[in-house]
Design an enzyme around this catalytic site. Structure first.
Site: not given
Length: 282
Positions: A134, A154
């Protein structure tokens, strides 16, 4: 022993691994025009602790107000990992309040990165997972080494990705591919990321940083005011109705049209010489 984590090819660092003195390095090249930001916890695959996130924010805020810096590169120390995201060993013992506070701190880091007026791009060497991926997605563009991989694991640990990938991945990849990555946690290779348009260039590991410096030098040689203006036009116009996006673009264009850099650039072209552009004015 579970097979669940094997495709990710990483795990928590050994308890006795010592952290380096500085978790994020800031170095300058090309006479100070290029800032090189290095995530620097290689024994932990450059996993990001609370203190490391705060240091990254500090570094970004430093280059944001340094007029001589015209472009920044963010990379990871070593050849194995760009960053595997948040340090899960640190998170294991966190209270709910500590977790939420860290989340606020990381939000500030990523916001500071996204809002940087200056161009910044990622040179991804090796693994870029979770928050590491990210960070790369939050820059202006990505180049990568041939051994790079990008993943959002995640959901595998009970989290919904929260550092930007649910927003950025469907814009960089076919939406179905982005959802598959987010839902399965399975990573993609640098070559697949390049084929799908997420990555601009791929290079052998030894050639990655020389390539990054070549790109940075080219950007730094251009008018910093014009480069920052066109970055703003692209960012602010994204997703807007056409005429509103055109209006944002024209505001940037007219500002550059009356700037001394325009006179210098056209003069240099006609004189067949290299231009000397001013540091960006704010």
């Amino acid at each position: 022993m579970t097979e669940r984590w094997k495709p990710l090819d990483f795990g928590p660092p050994a308890p006795d691994d010592a952290d380096p003195g500085q978790s994020v390095l800031l170095e300058y090249a090309a006479g100070g025009a290029v800032a090189v930001i290095t995530l620097n916890r290689p024994p932990a695959d450059n996993a990001i602790t609370t203190a490391m996130g705060a240091r990254l924010t500090e570094v970004l805020e430093t280059i944001a107000v340094e007029p001589s810096v015209r472009v920044a590169i963010v990379t990871g120390a070593g050849r194995r990992a760009f960053s595997v995201g948040s340090d899960l060993r640190q998170r294991k013992s966190m209270t709910k309040q500590q977790w939420l506070r860290q989340r606020q701190d990381f939000d500030r880091t990523l916001y500071t990165l996204r809002q940087l007026r200056k161009p910044i791009f990622a040179a991804v060497n090796g693994i870029a997972y979770g928050g590491g991926s990210e960070i790369a997605q939050s820059t202006d563009f990505i180049i990568a080494s041939e051994n790079a991989t990008f993943g959002q694991p995640e959901a595998m640990i009970g989290l919904s990705a929260g550092g930007g990938s649910p927003v950025f991945l469907p814009r960089a990849l076919p939406p179905g591919k982005a959802l598959q990555m987010l839902m399965t946690g399975d990573p993609i290779t640098a070559r697949e990321a390049y084929r799908l348009g997420m990555v601009n260039e791929i290079h052998p590991p030894d050639d990655l940083m020389p390539a990054a410096h070549r790109i940075a030098a080219k950007i730094a040689s251009n008018s910093p005011t014009a480069v920052q203006a066109v970055k703003r036009a692209v960012r602010m116009g994204d997703g807007q109705p056409i005429e509103q996006a055109i209006s944002i673009m024209m505001e940037a264009h007219w500002r550059s049209a009356v700037h001394p850099d325009r006179v210098e650039g056209i003069g240099a072209f006609n004189d067949d010489r290299d231009p000397t552009f001013q540091d960006a004015d704010y």
